[in-house]
Design an enzyme around this catalytic site. Structure first.
Site, mmCIF file in Angstrom:
data_model
loop_
_atom_site.group_PDB
_atom_site.id
_atom_site.type_symbol
_atom_site.label_atom_id
_atom_site.label_comp_id
_atom_site.label_asym_id
_atom_site.label_seq_id
_atom_site.Cartn_x
_atom_site.Cartn_y
_atom_site.Cartn_z
ATOM 1 N N TYR A 232 29.449 -57.493 43.262
ATOM 2 C CA TYR A 232 30.690 -58.022 43.861
ATOM 3 C C TYR A 232 30.439 -58.560 45.265
ATOM 4 C CZ TYR A 232 35.783 -57.978 44.859
ATOM 5 O OH TYR A 232 37.091 -58.318 45.153
ATOM 6 N N ARG B 50 34.503 -64.905 48.221
ATOM 7 C CA ARG B 50 35.062 -63.912 47.307
ATOM 8 C C ARG B 50 36.578 -63.767 47.449
ATOM 9 N NH1 ARG B 50 32.673 -58.148 48.209
ATOM 10 N NH2 ARG B 50 34.521 -57.875 49.519
ATOM 11 N N ASP B 51 37.220 -63.391 46.342
ATOM 12 C CA ASP B 51 38.660 -63.108 46.316
ATOM 13 C C ASP B 51 39.464 -64.338 46.775
ATOM 14 O OD1 ASP B 51 40.681 -61.353 45.630
ATOM 15 O OD2 ASP B 51 40.820 -60.432 47.610
ATOM 16 N N SER C 61 40.383 -58.703 49.722
ATOM 17 C CA SER C 61 38.970 -58.424 49.448
ATOM 18 C C SER C 61 38.064 -59.595 49.780
ATOM 19 C CB SER C 61 38.789 -57.997 47.989
ATOM 20 O OG SER C 61 39.253 -56.677 47.817
ATOM 21 N N ASP D 174 37.293 -60.558 38.904
ATOM 22 C CA ASP D 174 38.291 -61.586 39.283
ATOM 23 C C ASP D 174 37.752 -62.996 39.480
ATOM 24 O OD1 ASP D 174 39.892 -59.355 39.355
ATOM 25 O OD2 ASP D 174 40.459 -59.529 41.469
ATOM 26 N N ASP E 149 43.171 -50.789 47.721
ATOM 27 C CA ASP E 149 43.065 -52.177 47.247
ATOM 28 C C ASP E 149 43.248 -53.168 48.384
ATOM 29 O OD1 ASP E 149 42.839 -51.591 44.424
ATOM 30 O OD2 ASP E 149 44.952 -51.011 44.508
HETATM 31 C C1 BGC Z 1 37.058 -53.915 47.884
HETATM 32 C C2 BGC Z 1 35.649 -53.435 47.960
HETATM 33 C C3 BGC Z 1 35.542 -52.035 47.391
HETATM 34 C C4 BGC Z 1 36.129 -52.007 45.997
HETATM 35 C C5 BGC Z 1 36.153 -50.608 45.417
HETATM 36 C C6 BGC Z 1 37.567 -53.823 46.459
HETATM 37 O O1 BGC Z 1 38.898 -54.160 46.415
HETATM 38 O O2 BGC Z 1 37.145 -55.238 48.325
HETATM 39 O O3 BGC Z 1 35.236 -53.419 49.303
HETATM 40 O O4 BGC Z 1 34.224 -51.604 47.356
HETATM 41 O O5 BGC Z 1 37.444 -52.495 45.996
HETATM 42 O O6 BGC Z 1 37.014 -49.786 46.113
#
Ligand code: BGC
Length: 389
Positions: free
Chosen positions: A111, A116-117, A123, A162, A344
């Site tokens: 990830y 990203r996101d 995120s 995602d 989240d």
């Molecule tokens: C976050 C990450 C995190 C993951 C698990 C994601 O939404 O952006 O930083 O490691 O959730 O908690």
């Protein structure tokens, strides 16, 4: 998960080729290289990683109520996926690989795509859209190098939650347009490079409330399959992941949003229908179609104001523990993808990564930045767990 049975040991001995003795903690131990074929969860327990276990142990220590404290401690031994969510956190990988035993399968989330996101803010990652070179050389390549040192360890990887779903439904956003080429090239590179015998990969396909809409199903399957083929159809790709960090029930009937006015346009009203519908489309498009489904936080339903609400849903509870007994031949396993207790997204509206979804009436407040621990949220998940601890 059926656990560590004699049959499992025999099966893994048969499927494993003899490897050179591996030096481990000072003493030479003969181990067998793992070759994953078929459902990698069928004879293996999802590994309870020490990172989440330590978060949970600290959380349990902070609870005064003795009954709740005892329940909290049990969460530490539930298997879950560990998120390698930036370059620095690659350091979490190797110590875990040393601890994963025969009969277990380690779960990790890849990830860190550039940009990203792209359709949300909570995120947003460390790499800017376009920085595919850094993604390859400083993120994927080092992970591959570490995994290659542990051919005797079975691993399941969730590839970039995602990302491809965003390209299907959010291609009107400038941010997702800027990320698109990097997402496709990055996912293809990850699939190609991580295509190792001891690794099973699942490309993320969102959830029923996302790609399950009539208009999104085929384009979604096509998107995943195209990237898979760009990667050269790597044989260790097993299929797709759904509901990662999500809230949808597995087979609740009628589904939670079945009575909404637009439900007629989405037949995938629970994750089971989504898996059973999406899988054949994926296979028709030329990609394997086995699924893993995150049941980590879906124990309680009926909490969201709208199906798309994704941030720290208030009232949530831990869901079904990881198992390969799914009752559905297309579903390899229920897994814990999102580590329950990690946020989240922040509810602080002045933060750079504040996303308005985290301020909605159905979102738990206060909540820290994405990935940070939220003790109150963890305790809520625990109290509301179905099945209970
Ligand atoms: C976050 C990450 C995190 C993951 C698990 C994601 O939404 O952006 O930083 O490691 O959730 O908690």
């Amino acid at each position: 998960m059926k656990g560590f049975t004699y049959a499992a040991i025999v099966a893994s001995a048969i499927s494993g080729a003899l490897a050179a003795p591996v030096e481990e903690r000072g003493s030479p131990v003969e181990k067998r290289a793992v070759t994953l074929t078929g459902n990698p969860f069928a004879s293996r327990t999802l590994y309870a990683n020490s990172y989440y276990a330590s978060e949970v142990s600290a959380a349990a220590a902070a609870i005064t109520d003795t009954a709740l404290k005892a329940k909290a401690s049990k969460v530490a031994s539930v298997g879950s996926f560990l998120w390698l969510d930036n370059i620095a956190n690659i350091a979490k990988l190797e110590p875990e690989l040393k601890l994963i035993k025969d009969g277990e399968i380690g779960g990790f989330v890849i990830y860190d795509l550039p940009g990203r996101d792209c359709a949300a803010k909570a995120s947003n990652g460390e790499l800017a859209a376009g920085d595919i070179a850094t993604y390859k050389s400083s993120y994927i390549d080092p992970i591959v190098a570490i995994i290659k040192k542990y051919p005797n360890v079975a691993l399941a990887l969730i590839i970039e939650p995602d990302s491809l779903p965003n390209l299907v439904t959010n291609d009107d956003l400038a941010t997702c347009q800027a990320s698109a080429d990097g997402y496709k090239a990055g996912v293809a590179y990850a699939l190609q490079q991580l295509n190792l015998p001891n690794v099973a990969m699942y490309v993320d396909a969102g959830h029923g409330g996302w790609l399950g809409w009539d208009a999104n199903l085929k384009p979604g399957a096509q998107m995943l399959a195209d990237v898979y083929k760009t990667a050269g159809s790597p044989k260790q790709v097993r299929g797709f992941s759904t509901n990662i960090a999500g809230w949808n029930a597995w087979d609740l009937t009628p589904g939670e949003f079945s009575t909404t006015s637009d439900a007629q346009y989405n037949k995938c009203q629970n994750e089971k229908i989504y898996v059973d519908t999406f899988s054949p489309l994926l296979v028709a498009a030329g990609m394997p179609g086995q699924a893993i489904i995150d049941t980590g936080r879906n124990g309680v339903t009926g909490l969201r104001l709208e199906w798309g609400d994704w941030c720290n849903v208030n009232g949530a509870g831990f869901g079904v523990r990881p198992t390969s007994s799914t009752g559905d031949s297309l579903a390899d396993a229920f897994i814990w993808g999102k580590p329950g207790g990690e946020s989240d997204g922040t509810s602080d509206s002045s933060a750079t990564r504040y996303d308005s979804f985290c301020g909605k009436d159905d979102a738990f407040k206060p909540s820290p930045e994405a990935g940070a621990w939220n003790q109150a949220y963890f305790e809520m998940l625990l109290k509301n767990a179905v099945p209970s601890f």
